[in-house]
Design a protein around this motif. Structure first.
Motif, mmCIF file in Angstrom:
data_model
loop_
_atom_site.group_PDB
_atom_site.id
_atom_site.type_symbol
_atom_site.label_atom_id
_atom_site.label_comp_id
_atom_site.label_asym_id
_atom_site.label_seq_id
_atom_site.Cartn_x
_atom_site.Cartn_y
_atom_site.Cartn_z
ATOM 1 N N TRP A 139 -10.858 0.855 1.251
ATOM 2 C CA TRP A 139 -9.751 -0.100 1.418
ATOM 3 C C TRP A 139 -8.806 -0.082 0.211
ATOM 4 C CZ3 TRP A 139 -8.253 -1.593 5.876
ATOM 5 C CH2 TRP A 139 -9.146 -1.872 6.904
ATOM 6 N N THR A 140 -9.341 0.091 -0.979
ATOM 7 C CA THR A 140 -8.474 0.141 -2.163
ATOM 8 C C THR A 140 -7.492 1.307 -2.046
ATOM 9 O OG1 THR A 140 -10.125 -0.952 -3.540
ATOM 10 C CG2 THR A 140 -8.457 0.366 -4.688
ATOM 11 N N GLU A 141 -7.973 2.464 -1.604
ATOM 12 C CA GLU A 141 -7.073 3.607 -1.388
ATOM 13 C C GLU A 141 -6.058 3.290 -0.294
ATOM 14 O OE1 GLU A 141 -8.741 7.473 -0.853
ATOM 15 O OE2 GLU A 141 -10.044 7.285 -2.598
ATOM 16 N N CYS A 142 -6.506 2.664 0.771
ATOM 17 C CA CYS A 142 -5.583 2.284 1.852
ATOM 18 C C CYS A 142 -4.494 1.355 1.330
ATOM 19 C CB CYS A 142 -6.328 1.590 2.986
ATOM 20 S SG CYS A 142 -7.414 2.664 3.946
ATOM 21 N N PHE A 143 -4.877 0.364 0.541
ATOM 22 C CA PHE A 143 -3.893 -0.597 0.053
ATOM 23 C C PHE A 143 -2.950 0.028 -0.969
ATOM 24 C CE2 PHE A 143 -7.214 -4.057 1.113
ATOM 25 C CZ PHE A 143 -6.931 -3.919 2.466
ATOM 26 N N ASP A 144 -3.422 1.027 -1.715
ATOM 27 C CA ASP A 144 -2.516 1.792 -2.580
ATOM 28 C C ASP A 144 -1.460 2.490 -1.719
ATOM 29 O OD1 ASP A 144 -4.017 1.034 -4.806
ATOM 30 O OD2 ASP A 144 -5.020 2.983 -5.012
ATOM 31 N N LYS A 145 -1.906 3.102 -0.619
ATOM 32 C CA LYS A 145 -0.976 3.779 0.296
ATOM 33 C C LYS A 145 -0.038 2.773 0.962
ATOM 34 C CE LYS A 145 -2.629 6.954 3.066
ATOM 35 N NZ LYS A 145 -3.528 7.649 4.018
ATOM 36 N N LEU A 146 -0.557 1.609 1.315
ATOM 37 C CA LEU A 146 0.279 0.570 1.917
ATOM 38 C C LEU A 146 1.369 0.125 0.938
ATOM 39 C CD1 LEU A 146 1.012 -1.438 4.139
ATOM 40 C CD2 LEU A 146 -0.822 -2.931 3.292
ATOM 41 N N ALA A 147 1.017 -0.050 -0.329
ATOM 42 C CA ALA A 147 2.004 -0.446 -1.340
ATOM 43 C C ALA A 147 3.113 0.606 -1.424
ATOM 44 C CB ALA A 147 1.326 -0.635 -2.691
ATOM 45 N N GLU A 148 2.748 1.875 -1.419
ATOM 46 C CA GLU A 148 3.746 2.950 -1.476
ATOM 47 C C GLU A 148 4.605 2.944 -0.206
ATOM 48 O OE1 GLU A 148 1.261 6.401 -1.915
ATOM 49 O OE2 GLU A 148 0.503 5.706 -3.858
ATOM 50 N N TYR A 149 3.970 2.735 0.929
ATOM 51 C CA TYR A 149 4.677 2.777 2.214
ATOM 52 C C TYR A 149 5.682 1.648 2.356
ATOM 53 C CZ TYR A 149 5.507 2.724 7.241
ATOM 54 O OH TYR A 149 6.104 2.727 8.473
ATOM 55 N N VAL A 150 5.288 0.412 2.067
ATOM 56 C CA VAL A 150 6.209 -0.723 2.265
ATOM 57 C C VAL A 150 7.284 -0.803 1.185
ATOM 58 C CG1 VAL A 150 4.574 -2.077 3.613
ATOM 59 C CG2 VAL A 150 4.703 -2.435 1.130
ATOM 60 N N ALA A 151 7.100 -0.065 0.090
ATOM 61 C CA ALA A 151 8.127 -0.038 -0.948
ATOM 62 C C ALA A 151 9.314 0.828 -0.545
ATOM 63 C CB ALA A 151 7.534 0.464 -2.277
ATOM 64 N N LYS A 152 9.109 1.707 0.462
ATOM 65 C CA LYS A 152 10.170 2.568 0.977
ATOM 66 C C LYS A 152 10.905 1.842 2.094
ATOM 67 C CE LYS A 152 7.185 6.607 0.569
ATOM 68 N NZ LYS A 152 6.489 7.624 1.349
ATOM 69 N N PRO A 153 12.155 2.194 2.349
ATOM 70 C CA PRO A 153 12.816 1.612 3.528
ATOM 71 C C PRO A 153 12.142 2.155 4.794
ATOM 72 C CG PRO A 153 14.401 2.705 2.071
ATOM 73 C CD PRO A 153 13.021 3.036 1.567
ATOM 74 N N VAL A 154 11.585 1.265 5.604
ATOM 75 C CA VAL A 154 10.949 1.671 6.856
ATOM 76 C C VAL A 154 11.560 0.883 8.008
ATOM 77 C CG1 VAL A 154 8.751 2.398 5.849
ATOM 78 C CG2 VAL A 154 9.048 0.021 6.529
ATOM 79 N N GLY A 155 11.441 1.430 9.234
ATOM 80 C CA GLY A 155 12.009 0.781 10.394
ATOM 81 C C GLY A 155 11.022 0.011 11.179
#
Length: 155
Positions: A139-155
């Motif tokens: 989960w820690t790795e997942c949440f690291d990826k989530l932080a990177e993902y939501v920091a980008k402009p997403v639709g």
């Protein structure tokens, strides 16, 4: 004779609680948890891919996913949504297909804090401390990826 009430407490050492702050709006973080087009970008550890992701987002609705490991092994999992209060709370069961008799309950709460989102993640109850710790790493790795993902402009 007075009636006696038994209260079963979860063993704290077999409960996982993680907190994170994301530099993103609460609504986006909640959507990232509930919409397959977002989940595929973050909801498995690094090196894994999400090859299947579907869900019937309503209390009583089922969800199902498949994570492919770096060595090509497919790991299927799923559960049932118990509670959905958009955009602040999501409760669902979680079970691996290879261990269907053991189900954990995940509760995710997200709150807006000064333009950011504070997330509290709770998963209980694991069969062992080792199982809990293995999930902590994933989960820690997942949440690291989530932080990177939501920091980008997403639709």
């Amino acid at each position: 004779m007075a009636a006696r009430t038994k209260v079963a407490a979860e063993p704290a050492e077999r409960v996982l609680v993680l907190q994170r702050v994301f530099d993103a709006p609460r609504e986006l973080v909640f959507k990232a948890w509930t919409e397959p087009q977002h989940l595929v970008h973050w909801s498995c550890p690094r090196g894994f891919t999400l090859t299947h992701c579907e869900g019937d987002l309503r209390p009583g609705g089922r969800w199902r996913s498949c994570m492919r490991s770096p060595d090509g092994r497919d790991l299927w999992l799923g559960g049932v949504y118990r509670e959905i209060v958009a955009p602040e709370r999501l409760v669902f069961t979680h079970a691996w297909d290879d261990a269907p008799r053991h189900e954990t309950l995940i509760t995710v709460t997200v709150a807006e804090r000064n333009g950011k989102t504070e997330m509290t993640f709770r998963q209980a109850t694991f069969t062992s401390v080792e199982d809990r710790d293995g999930h902590r790493g994933g989960w820690t790795e997942c949440f690291d990826k989530l932080a990177e993902y939501v920091a980008k402009p997403v639709g």
